[in-house]
Design a protein around this motif. Structure first.
Motif, short mmCIF file in Angstrom:
data_model
loop_
_atom_site.label_atom_id
_atom_site.label_comp_id
_atom_site.label_asym_id
_atom_site.label_seq_id
_atom_site.Cartn_x
_atom_site.Cartn_y
_atom_site.Cartn_z
N ARG A 12 0.84 -1.21 0.00
CA ARG A 12 0.00 0.00 0.00
C ARG A 12 0.87 1.25 0.00
O ARG A 12 0.62 2.18 -0.75
CB ARG A 12 -0.94 -0.04 1.20
N TRP A 13 1.92 1.26 0.82
CA TRP A 13 2.79 2.44 0.89
C TRP A 13 3.54 2.64 -0.42
O TRP A 13 3.71 3.76 -0.88
CB TRP A 13 3.76 2.32 2.07
N ALA A 104 -1.44 12.29 3.81
CA ALA A 104 -2.67 11.92 4.53
C ALA A 104 -2.91 10.41 4.46
O ALA A 104 -3.30 9.79 5.45
CB ALA A 104 -3.87 12.68 3.94
N ARG A 105 -2.63 9.81 3.31
CA ARG A 105 -2.81 8.36 3.16
C ARG A 105 -1.86 7.59 4.08
O ARG A 105 -2.25 6.61 4.70
CB ARG A 105 -2.60 7.94 1.71
N GLU A 107 -0.41 8.74 6.83
CA GLU A 107 -0.75 9.01 8.24
C GLU A 107 -1.92 8.17 8.72
O GLU A 107 -2.00 7.82 9.90
CB GLU A 107 -1.03 10.50 8.43
N ARG A 108 -2.83 7.80 7.82
CA ARG A 108 -3.97 6.95 8.21
C ARG A 108 -3.53 5.57 8.66
O ARG A 108 -4.25 4.88 9.37
CB ARG A 108 -4.96 6.82 7.05
N ASP A 109 -2.34 5.15 8.27
CA ASP A 109 -1.85 3.81 8.62
C ASP A 109 -1.05 3.79 9.91
O ASP A 109 -0.54 2.73 10.31
CB ASP A 109 -1.00 3.23 7.48
N ARG A 110 -0.94 4.90 10.59
CA ARG A 110 -0.12 4.95 11.81
C ARG A 110 -0.59 3.96 12.87
O ARG A 110 0.22 3.25 13.48
CB ARG A 110 -0.13 6.36 12.40
N ARG A 111 -1.88 3.90 13.11
CA ARG A 111 -2.40 3.00 14.16
C ARG A 111 -2.11 1.54 13.81
O ARG A 111 -1.67 0.77 14.66
CB ARG A 111 -3.89 3.21 14.35
N GLU A 112 -2.34 1.19 12.56
CA GLU A 112 -2.09 -0.19 12.13
C GLU A 112 -0.61 -0.55 12.25
O GLU A 112 -0.27 -1.64 12.70
CB GLU A 112 -2.52 -0.36 10.67
#
Length: 151
Positions: A12-13, A104-105, A107-112
């Motif tokens: 994804r990254w 933004a995309r 940063e949305r994966d930080r929790r995961e």
């Protein structure tokens, strides 16, 4: 975090960072964007940003390959073909817009990613890279254009 989830995040990254406007433009005609008509310091900055993006993508790809998978590369942004690549300021402005979306995309994966320290660090490297590139390119979008004498 299991191997499949790591691969999913890495892929994804990679799909977010790799297909940049700068990469697209540099592949169209290597000499045009970097020609002498653009200020040398700006050409150097833009090339360095692209090189740093490429190095980060290479890291991601090597990790994916190290887990026995093959990295998939995304298509370039749909509107990249319509970009007026003769204008460095325009190319940089579009790049900045895309970097904000990419940031933004990621940063949305930080929790995961926080579940695995190595993945979290890799993600934070990508986020820091995007932020730094935004800061470095922002002045270039306004400072110079081939059709303008001053911004």
């Amino acid at each position: 975090m299991d191997k499949a989830h790591k691969i999913e995040l890495l892929c994804r990254w990679l799909l977010v960072v790799f297909p940049s406007y700068l990469r697209y433009l540099s592949m169209l005609d290597r000499n045009r964007m970097w020609s002498d008509r653009f200020p040398l310091d700006q050409r150097i900055t833009v090339q360095r940003v692209l090189d740093e993006e490429t190095a980060y993508c290479q890291r991601l790809a090597e990790l994916i390959e190290g887990m026995g998978e093959y990295p998939e590369l995304a298509s370039y942004p749909e509107d990249a073909a319509r970009l007026n690549y003769l204008e460095m300021a325009v190319a940089i402005k579009k790049t900045l817009e895309r970097l904000e979306i990419n940031l933004a995309r990621l940063e949305r994966d930080r929790r995961e990613a926080a579940v695995d320290q190595a993945m979290a660090e890799l993600l934070e490297d990508g986020i820091a890279l995007m932020k730094r590139h935004i800061d470095e390119l922002k002045p270039l979008a306004h400072e110079w254009s081939s059709n303008a004498t001053s911004a």
